[in-house]
Design an enzyme around this catalytic site. Structure first.
Site, mmCIF file in Angstrom:
data_model
loop_
_atom_site.group_PDB
_atom_site.id
_atom_site.type_symbol
_atom_site.label_atom_id
_atom_site.label_comp_id
_atom_site.label_asym_id
_atom_site.label_seq_id
_atom_site.Cartn_x
_atom_site.Cartn_y
_atom_site.Cartn_z
ATOM 1 C CD GLU A 180 -0.997 -5.936 2.503
ATOM 2 O OE1 GLU A 180 -0.998 -5.835 1.276
ATOM 3 O OE2 GLU A 180 -1.915 -5.519 3.217
ATOM 4 N N GLY A 240 -0.034 2.116 0.365
ATOM 5 C CA GLY A 240 -0.619 3.332 -0.185
ATOM 6 C C GLY A 240 0.300 4.544 -0.107
ATOM 7 C CG HIS A 262 -5.707 -4.803 4.794
ATOM 8 N ND1 HIS A 262 -5.540 -3.476 5.114
ATOM 9 C CD2 HIS A 262 -5.085 -4.987 3.608
ATOM 10 C CE1 HIS A 262 -4.839 -2.892 4.149
ATOM 11 N NE2 HIS A 262 -4.556 -3.792 3.223
ATOM 12 C CE LYS A 306 -5.821 -1.106 0.163
ATOM 13 N NZ LYS A 306 -4.763 -0.344 0.820
ATOM 14 C CD GLU A 366 -6.170 0.065 4.103
ATOM 15 O OE1 GLU A 366 -7.157 -0.450 3.549
ATOM 16 O OE2 GLU A 366 -5.184 0.501 3.457
ATOM 17 C CB SER A 394 3.909 0.943 -2.552
ATOM 18 O OG SER A 394 3.224 1.867 -1.724
ATOM 19 C CG ASN A 442 -7.383 -4.933 -0.531
ATOM 20 O OD1 ASN A 442 -8.602 -4.795 -0.607
ATOM 21 N ND2 ASN A 442 -6.681 -4.581 0.538
#
Ligand code: PGA
Length: 265
Positions: free
Chosen positions: A180, A186, A110, A26, A112, A225, A24
């Site tokens: 996730e 991250g 996701h 991003k 985010e 991560s 991904n």
């Protein structure tokens, strides 16, 4: 940090699921930089790799990346989609538009998108259905926040999110689920294999209750991560069928090392 799970995961493990490693990107590597990365991934990933490989560039690089990896058995994914096919939705991109660009996969829900752009379970459900309607395989994400985990609500949260995903009409199109944990994305703070397996096993049981054939076929990816150093341990878990990789997918060598970690040990 512990979660309780009453699962019978061992009984559900299907060695037949091919591992899937998805990168991904991003909001990094649009345009020429995306093509360079795609080309580097194409060269770095062994052609006979056991794992299926997918990259999800920004929309602006999708078509060019699809062209770059054409014939290389690397799939291309959108990072999101609008549930409609077309309309007055400034700034949005639809499933058919992703297909036109050469995508065959799409990431949906996701964290985010959920946290920064207000996507709800209902939005995610509509997007899964929209993806399937144009034969894009949804990589549908679930995951708890740190506060939810610390409150002992991990399984409740991911189960609610998965229920919404499973309620979407996929018209026979297959599904990939990505677990996730938000606190691991991250942050460099990866879930340990035991933590990941506990949640993956619970998701597998939920899939099984919904549809045993779907449970056996559906790949459940871990994301958060994932790096070359921790990938093998995670991928060795019976219910971890691959990885959704963010930061490390921007480095072709690191991404290829994660792909290689899916080779039988
Ligand atoms: P990360 O991101 O690997 O950088 O933690 C994973 C993701 O957001 O999909």
């Amino acid at each position: 940090m512990g979660v309780r799970a009453s699962t019978r995961a061992g009984a559900l493990v299907s060695p037949g699921r091919r591992p899937l490693i998805a990168g991904n990107w991003k909001m990094y590597r649009g345009g020429a930089a995306g093509c360079e990365l795609a080309d580097a991934v194409r060269r770095a990933v062994a052609p006979g790799a056991r794992a299926e490989v997918v990259v999800a560039p920004p929309f602006t690089a999708l078509a060019a990346v699809a062209e770059t990896v054409r014939g290389a058995t690397i799939g291309v994914a959108g990072q999101s989609l609008h549930p409609g096919t077309e309309g007055a939705f400034t700034g949005e991109v639809s499933g058919p538009m992703l297909v036109e660009c050469g995508a065959t996969w799409v990431i949906v829900g996701h964290s985010e998108r959920r946290q920064l752009f207000g996507e709800t379970d209902a939005n995610v459900q509509a997007k899964v259905a929209a993806a399937a309607a144009c034969e894009l395989v949804p990589i549908a994400c679930v995951g708890e926040t740190l506060a939810e985990r610390e409150a002992g609500r991990t399984l409740e949260v991911v189960s609610r999110q998965l229920a919404a995903i499973l309620a979407a009409d996929r018209a026979g199109v297959s599904l990939v689920v990505a677990y996730e944990p938000v606190w691991a994305i991250g942050t460099g703070r990866v879930a340990g294999p035991d933590q990941a397996e506990e949640v993956h096993a619970a998701l597998r049981v939920q899939l099984e209750r919904h549809d045993p054939a779907l449970a056996a076929a559906t790949r459940i990816l871990y994301g958060g991560s994932v790096k070359p150093e921790n990938a093998a341990g995670l991928l060795a878990c019976p219910n971890v069928d691959g990885a959704l990789v963010g930061g490390a997918s921007l480095d072709a060598a690191a991404f290829a090392a994660i792909v290689a970690a899916a080779e039988p040990g």
